[in-house]
Design a protein around this motif. Structure first.
Motif, PDB file in Angstrom:
ATOM      1  N   TRP A 296      12.338   1.452   3.529  1.00 14.34           N
ATOM      2  CA  TRP A 296      13.210   0.383   4.008  1.00 14.34           C
ATOM      3  C   TRP A 296      14.233   0.942   4.998  1.00 14.34           C
ATOM      4  O   TRP A 296      14.597   2.116   4.930  1.00 14.34           O
ATOM      5  N   PRO A 297      14.726   0.110   5.911  1.00 12.67           N
ATOM      6  CA  PRO A 297      15.714   0.592   6.886  1.00 12.67           C
ATOM      7  C   PRO A 297      17.068   0.890   6.256  1.00 12.67           C
ATOM      8  O   PRO A 297      17.864   1.633   6.830  1.00 12.67           O
ATOM      9  N   ASN A 298      17.348   0.296   5.103  1.00 11.62           N
ATOM     10  CA  ASN A 298      18.600   0.597   4.421  1.00 11.62           C
ATOM     11  C   ASN A 298      18.406   0.424   2.912  1.00 11.62           C
ATOM     12  O   ASN A 298      17.420  -0.138   2.454  1.00 11.62           O
ATOM     13  N   ASN A 299      19.370   0.945   2.168  1.00 13.33           N
ATOM     14  CA  ASN A 299      19.286   0.927   0.708  1.00 13.33           C
ATOM     15  C   ASN A 299      20.382   0.011   0.157  1.00 13.33           C
ATOM     16  O   ASN A 299      21.324   0.456  -0.470  1.00 13.33           O
ATOM     17  N   ASP A 300      20.252  -1.300   0.421  1.00 13.66           N
ATOM     18  CA  ASP A 300      21.268  -2.232  -0.040  1.00 13.66           C
ATOM     19  C   ASP A 300      20.711  -3.140  -1.139  1.00 13.66           C
ATOM     20  O   ASP A 300      19.563  -2.996  -1.573  1.00 13.66           O
ATOM     21  N   TYR A 301      21.497  -4.097  -1.559  1.00 13.74           N
ATOM     22  CA  TYR A 301      21.108  -4.993  -2.646  1.00 13.74           C
ATOM     23  C   TYR A 301      19.838  -5.768  -2.324  1.00 13.74           C
ATOM     24  O   TYR A 301      18.934  -5.886  -3.162  1.00 13.74           O
ATOM     25  N   PHE A 302      19.766  -6.286  -1.124  1.00 14.29           N
ATOM     26  CA  PHE A 302      18.626  -7.123  -0.746  1.00 14.29           C
ATOM     27  C   PHE A 302      17.338  -6.300  -0.648  1.00 14.29           C
ATOM     28  O   PHE A 302      16.261  -6.769  -1.021  1.00 14.29           O
ATOM     29  N   SER A 303      17.457  -5.071  -0.158  1.00  9.25           N
ATOM     30  CA  SER A 303      16.288  -4.193  -0.125  1.00  9.25           C
ATOM     31  C   SER A 303      15.824  -3.889  -1.543  1.00  9.25           C
ATOM     32  O   SER A 303      14.618  -3.857  -1.829  1.00  9.25           O
ATOM     33  N   GLY A 304      16.779  -3.687  -2.431  1.00  2.00           N
ATOM     34  CA  GLY A 304      16.435  -3.426  -3.827  1.00  2.00           C
ATOM     35  C   GLY A 304      15.720  -4.592  -4.471  1.00  2.00           C
ATOM     36  O   GLY A 304      14.748  -4.406  -5.214  1.00  2.00           O
ATOM     37  N   ARG A 305      16.180  -5.805  -4.187  1.00  2.21           N
ATOM     38  CA  ARG A 305      15.516  -6.989  -4.730  1.00  2.21           C
ATOM     39  C   ARG A 305      14.118  -7.131  -4.152  1.00  2.21           C
ATOM     40  O   ARG A 305      13.175  -7.537  -4.835  1.00  2.21           O
TER      41      ARG A 305
ATOM     42  N   LYS B  87       0.857  -7.216 -11.040  1.00  3.02           N
ATOM     43  CA  LYS B  87      -0.091  -8.330 -11.120  1.00  3.02           C
ATOM     44  C   LYS B  87      -1.466  -7.900 -10.614  1.00  3.02           C
ATOM     45  O   LYS B  87      -2.494  -8.224 -11.223  1.00  3.02           O
ATOM     46  N   TYR B  88      -1.496  -7.155  -9.518  1.00  2.00           N
ATOM     47  CA  TYR B  88      -2.764  -6.718  -8.945  1.00  2.00           C
ATOM     48  C   TYR B  88      -3.505  -5.751  -9.876  1.00  2.00           C
ATOM     49  O   TYR B  88      -4.735  -5.682  -9.845  1.00  2.00           O
ATOM     50  N   LEU B  89      -2.743  -4.996 -10.682  1.00  2.73           N
ATOM     51  CA  LEU B  89      -3.338  -3.952 -11.526  1.00  2.73           C
ATOM     52  C   LEU B  89      -3.610  -4.404 -12.955  1.00  2.73           C
ATOM     53  O   LEU B  89      -4.097  -3.617 -13.764  1.00  2.73           O
ATOM     54  N   LYS B  90      -3.337  -5.667 -13.269  1.00  5.00           N
ATOM     55  CA  LYS B  90      -3.418  -6.107 -14.660  1.00  5.00           C
ATOM     56  C   LYS B  90      -4.851  -6.239 -15.178  1.00  5.00           C
ATOM     57  O   LYS B  90      -5.061  -6.339 -16.383  1.00  5.00           O
TER      58      LYS B  90
ATOM     59  N   ALA C 257       0.826  -1.208   0.000  1.00 15.97           N
ATOM     60  CA  ALA C 257       0.000   0.000   0.000  1.00 15.97           C
ATOM     61  C   ALA C 257       0.860   1.258   0.000  1.00 15.97           C
ATOM     62  O   ALA C 257       0.552   2.241  -0.690  1.00 15.97           O
ATOM     63  N   GLU C 258       1.967   1.236   0.772  1.00 13.82           N
ATOM     64  CA  GLU C 258       2.836   2.417   0.842  1.00 13.82           C
ATOM     65  C   GLU C 258       3.506   2.685  -0.508  1.00 13.82           C
ATOM     66  O   GLU C 258       3.612   3.836  -0.943  1.00 13.82           O
ATOM     67  N   ILE C 259       3.951   1.630  -1.171  1.00 12.67           N
ATOM     68  CA  ILE C 259       4.596   1.810  -2.476  1.00 12.67           C
ATOM     69  C   ILE C 259       3.598   2.332  -3.496  1.00 12.67           C
ATOM     70  O   ILE C 259       3.894   3.267  -4.259  1.00 12.67           O
ATOM     71  N   LEU C 260       2.406   1.740  -3.518  1.00 18.89           N
ATOM     72  CA  LEU C 260       1.390   2.183  -4.469  1.00 18.89           C
ATOM     73  C   LEU C 260       1.014   3.640  -4.213  1.00 18.89           C
ATOM     74  O   LEU C 260       0.810   4.411  -5.156  1.00 18.89           O
ATOM     75  N   GLN C 261       0.918   4.030  -2.950  1.00 18.84           N
ATOM     76  CA  GLN C 261       0.590   5.415  -2.630  1.00 18.84           C
ATOM     77  C   GLN C 261       1.685   6.375  -3.106  1.00 18.84           C
ATOM     78  O   GLN C 261       1.399   7.451  -3.638  1.00 18.84           O
ATOM     79  N   MET C 262       2.930   5.994  -2.938  1.00 18.05           N
ATOM     80  CA  MET C 262       4.018   6.840  -3.424  1.00 18.05           C
ATOM     81  C   MET C 262       3.983   6.961  -4.947  1.00 18.05           C
ATOM     82  O   MET C 262       4.176   8.051  -5.501  1.00 18.05           O
TER      83      MET C 262
ATOM     84  N   VAL D 248      10.347  -7.222  -6.125  1.00 20.60           N
ATOM     85  CA  VAL D 248       9.276  -8.200  -5.902  1.00 20.60           C
ATOM     86  C   VAL D 248       7.953  -7.494  -5.654  1.00 20.60           C
ATOM     87  O   VAL D 248       6.906  -7.889  -6.197  1.00 20.60           O
ATOM     88  N   PHE D 249       7.979  -6.439  -4.836  1.00 18.25           N
ATOM     89  CA  PHE D 249       6.751  -5.707  -4.546  1.00 18.25           C
ATOM     90  C   PHE D 249       6.190  -5.042  -5.805  1.00 18.25           C
ATOM     91  O   PHE D 249       4.970  -5.019  -6.022  1.00 18.25           O
TER      92      PHE D 249
END
Length: 228
Positions: A186-195, A206-209, A162-167, A199-200
């Motif tokens: 996210w608490p940090n801006n690293d590779y894993f957060s980016g991955r 998919k939800y908007l298709k 919801a937060e991403i969609l709102q942004m 996914v989100f």
């Protein structure tokens, strides 16, 4: 006080929008024609232009092209009943920053104006936005509840979804940088957060298709853009 140049040839709609924006603290100059809008632009030097696409003696796209010859900075929002992808593309190619389909809510227009006036295009962080339902194409998005509805079908989004969609919605038709999303949610801006963000974004696509006019564009290595 921010100055808005507002071109709209429907008197009833123009009066409502002008009065409401003025109550919200904006200074609004209203014009009825393309020629009057161009003249007013040079005289008023507005902070934002809100342009109806169809005007008696021209169109908002032509006005934007003329203005963009010497002014690349002043934000432009188009108001139109046109919603085909080709129309959206023409709007952006002519120099527009945002595209609002009629009928629209004054609250949504106000949010778009404030977002464009803010330096980072995100004047309101998600948690500061009042509860409201906003149309995303044929969807209704209820934030902060995180409810997405289309054709009577309801989906409950996770808090992060919801937060991403709102942004994305607050920056509709403008690129939202990956770093801004990650540093905000996210608490940090690293590779894993980016991955995780990737996914989100895939889940939101998919939800908007169910509405093919709504899509999230990836700008490689930079960010995302919600377009409809």
């Amino acid at each position: 006080m921010s100055k808005i140049l507002f071109a709209e040839d429907e008197p009833a709609l123009a009066e409502i929008v002008k009065e409401t924006l003025e109550l919200k603290g904006f200074s609004v100059v209203h014009t009825l024609t393309a020629s009057a809008t161009v003249a007013a632009y040079h005289q008023v030097k507005p902070d934002v232009l809100v342009l109806d696409v169809m005007l008696p003696d021209g169109d908002g796209f032509s006005i934007a092209r003329q203005i963009r010859q010497n002014d690349q900075a002043t934000p432009i929002i188009f108001l139109t009943s046109k919603s085909l992808p080709v129309d959206v593309v023409e709007g952006f190619e002519s120099g527009g920053n945002d595209y609002l389909k009629k009928p629209f809510s004054i609250e949504e227009l106000t949010i778009r104006i404030k977002a464009l006036l803010s330096q980072n295009r995100l004047v309101l962080k998600p948690e500061k936005v009042e509860k409201q339902a906003v149309a995303i194409g044929n969807y209704q998005f209820h934030y902060p509840e995180g409810i997405l509805i289309i054709a009577g079908q309801k989906r409950i989004l996770t808090n992060r979804e919801a937060e991403i969609l709102q942004m994305l919605l607050l920056n509709r038709n403008n690129m939202l940088g990956r770093d801004l999303i990650l540093n905000t949610l996210w608490p940090n801006n690293d590779y894993f957060s980016g991955r995780s963000l990737d996914v989100f974004i895939a889940k939101l696509r998919k939800y908007l298709k169910a509405d093919p006019s709504v899509f999230i564009i990836s700008i490689r290595g930079q960010g995302y853009k919600l377009v409809y």
